[in-house]
Enzyme design. Structure first.
Site, PDB file in Angstrom:
ATOM      1  N   HIS A 157      -7.608  -5.595   0.336  1.00  0.00           N
ATOM      2  CA  HIS A 157      -6.343  -4.914   0.519  1.00  0.00           C
ATOM      3  C   HIS A 157      -5.652  -5.342   1.678  1.00  0.00           C
ATOM      4  O   HIS A 157      -6.062  -5.218   2.800  1.00  0.00           O
ATOM      5  CB  HIS A 157      -6.982  -3.415   0.757  1.00  0.00           C
ATOM      6  CG  HIS A 157      -5.553  -2.498   0.723  1.00  0.00           C
ATOM      7  ND1 HIS A 157      -5.048  -2.154  -0.376  1.00  0.00           N
ATOM      8  CD2 HIS A 157      -5.182  -1.636   1.698  1.00  0.00           C
ATOM      9  CE1 HIS A 157      -4.235  -1.282   0.011  1.00  0.00           C
ATOM     10  NE2 HIS A 157      -4.189  -1.036   1.125  1.00  0.00           N
TER      11      HIS A 157
ATOM     12  N   SER B 134       0.683  -1.237   0.041  1.00  0.00           N
ATOM     13  CA  SER B 134       0.025   0.087  -0.080  1.00  0.00           C
ATOM     14  C   SER B 134       0.817   1.359  -0.197  1.00  0.00           C
ATOM     15  O   SER B 134       1.535   1.452  -0.996  1.00  0.00           O
ATOM     16  CB  SER B 134      -0.928  -0.018   0.960  1.00  0.00           C
ATOM     17  OG  SER B 134      -2.059   0.632   0.847  1.00  0.00           O
TER      18      SER B 134
HETATM   19  C1  GCU Z   1      -5.262   5.016   1.952  1.00  0.00           C
HETATM   20  C2  GCU Z   1      -4.796   5.586   0.926  1.00  0.00           C
HETATM   21  C3  GCU Z   1      -3.780   4.694   0.071  1.00  0.00           C
HETATM   22  C4  GCU Z   1      -2.933   3.943   0.607  1.00  0.00           C
HETATM   23  C5  GCU Z   1      -3.573   2.988   1.587  1.00  0.00           C
HETATM   24  C6  GCU Z   1      -2.711   2.475   2.679  1.00  0.00           C
HETATM   25  O1  GCU Z   1      -6.156   4.107   1.635  1.00  0.00           O
HETATM   26  O2  GCU Z   1      -5.781   6.167   0.406  1.00  0.00           O
HETATM   27  O3  GCU Z   1      -3.220   5.481  -0.911  1.00  0.00           O
HETATM   28  O4  GCU Z   1      -2.405   2.817  -0.341  1.00  0.00           O
HETATM   29  O5  GCU Z   1      -4.396   3.978   2.619  1.00  0.00           O
HETATM   30  O6  GCU Z   1      -1.462   2.634   2.664  1.00  0.00           O
HETATM   31  O7  GCU Z   1      -3.280   1.477   3.487  1.00  0.00           O
END
Ligand code: GCU
Length: 416
Positions: free
Chosen positions: A396, A255
């Protein structure tokens, strides 16, 4: 009904800002876009050789990424000292050695500490490849092992009953036994130790160890730049360890840390394999698709991540002089692996795949192969050429499935 819609608009007008567009999750509403051509030089001439790529095009594109996206990393060096503060040669039932290493960074009359947690296999034929990756919730979150010291950022929390201090609260993201079983080492640090991840984090970050004129400008580094820099400092220490194969370093991030891993890999060519796990917007996903999280949205939610110039592209994403395929192409002729998750629509899995596919022509300059087809593979059908891509079922996250594929890919790249 009406007032419900009008109220936020009125509020936004009073505050002087227009309301943000809702995020798009409909493939038919993805705007038409043209990606910047990776193989056209600044003066319009075609880039046809690996030499041209390395000498002109790559440095030029890297500069664009720094100026308009991630900020410039200062070239000055800070002092770093290392101290192994804990060692257990019989970790994981005797299969691994665990070390904990205190990094002390100093500069401009200040010091900042970070703790690296390392596992390497006890049974090894020669030196071993290493995964370098940050954790989000402290070293103690990766395992229930009581001997793991709290990362400095968490150590300072006044409330010792804070649920964030519960050990092993992210164990499922760290397949340490599997990594050891497959003959790899893993080194992890908490990213907050390098730059605390909130909009006022700068004053406690490594940025402040550098001269004042290296930060705070529209094109200077912020958190993503700092995290990428930190990965390189971890690599500096790893390279000197007798058990580590310094020619087999992989940087992996999930992420926001996937974004940082890609930026680390772009700048530091010691990382032979660069792995993006669900990195999404500003990571592997194409910004011009405006699917899920957008450039406008990410900069408004996380103004401290990218350089300030990046935020000016929110409403004119087509003016960005790069897209995320440019970032991935910085790895050539090294190896990049991008992973998506089916339910992670915020990160735009298709955009992550398409950016990876775009690497092909750059790899071809080096006689390497990119992904074979522009058609996205089905879930759990990883594709591995000189680049790699998979999409798995689920949300995710980082799972054992992802780790196993990263090791399949590294086995292939490292000829194991
Ligand atoms: C949020 C953010 C993302 C990121 C994510 C994370 O959702 O909007 O851009 O990748 O956090 O780091 O879990």
């Amino acid at each position: 009904m009406k007032t419900r819609h009008i109220a936020p608009i009125l509020l936004a007008c009073l505050l002087g800002s227009a309301p943000m567009k809702a995020q798009n999750y409909d493939e038919t509403k993805v705007p038409l876009y043209t990606l910047p051509d990776l193989l056209t030089a600044e003066d319009g001439t075609p880039v046809t050789t690996a030499r041209q790529w390395k000498k002109q095009q790559r440095p030029h594109l890297l500069e664009l990424l720094a100026t308009h996206g991630y900020g410039h990393t200062p070239t000055q060096k800070t002092d770093v000292t290392h101290e192994v503060v804990y060692e257990n040669k019989q970790a994981l039932g005797g299969r691994a050695t665990q070390q904990q290493v205190r990094f002390t960074f100093s500069g401009e009359g200040k010091t900042i500490q970070a703790l690296l947690l390392v596992y390497y296999p006890n049974e090894r034929k020669g030196k071993v490849p290493v995964f370098i990756c940050y954790n989000f919730k402290g070293n103690h979150s990766t395992s229930t092992d009581e001997n793991i010291l709290y990362s400095p950022y968490f150590e300072q929390l006044p409330n010792r009953q804070d649920p964030i201090l519960v050990r092993g609260n992210q164990t499922s993201r760290w397949s340490i036994p599997l990594i050891i079983e497959r003959g790899y080492a893993v080194a992890t640090m908490c990213y907050h130790d390098i730059y605390p991840d909130h909009k006022d984090g700068e004053s406690q970050s490594v940025l402040t160890l550098f001269p004042k004129d290296t930060y705070g400008k529209p094109d200077s580094w912020q958190a993503l730049g700092a995290w990428a820099w930190g990965s390189s400092r971890i690599a500096d220490w790893i390279e000197r360890q007798p058990w580590a194969d310094k020619k087999k370093l992989a940087v992996m991030g999930h992420s926001r840390q996937g974004k940082a891993a890609l930026w680390a890999g772009a700048q530091d060519e010691r990382f032979q394999v660069v792995i993006s796990n669900n990195s999404g917007c500003g990571g592997a996903a194409l910004s011009r698709r405006e699917f899920g999280e957008t450039v406008a949205k990410i900069n408004s939610s996380f103004p401290h991540w990218f350089c300030r110039n990046f935020s000016s592209y929110g409403k004119r994403v087509n003016d960005l002089p790069f897209d995320q395929h440019t970032l991935l192409a910085m790895m050539a002729p090294r190896h990049v692996y991008v992973a998506s998750a089916k339910e992670d629509t915020w990160a735009d899995p298709r955009g992550e795949f398409l950016a990876t596919f775009q690497l092909g022509p750059v790899y071809e300059l080096f006689g390497m192969k990119g992904l074979p087809s522009p058609i996205m593979p089905d879930i759990h059908r990883p594709v591995m050429t000189d680049a790699g891509y998979h999409i798995r079922a689920g949300k995710h996250d980082v799972t054992e499935y992802d780790w196993a594929r990263y090791m399949d890919f590294c086995d292939k790249v490292f000829g194991r």
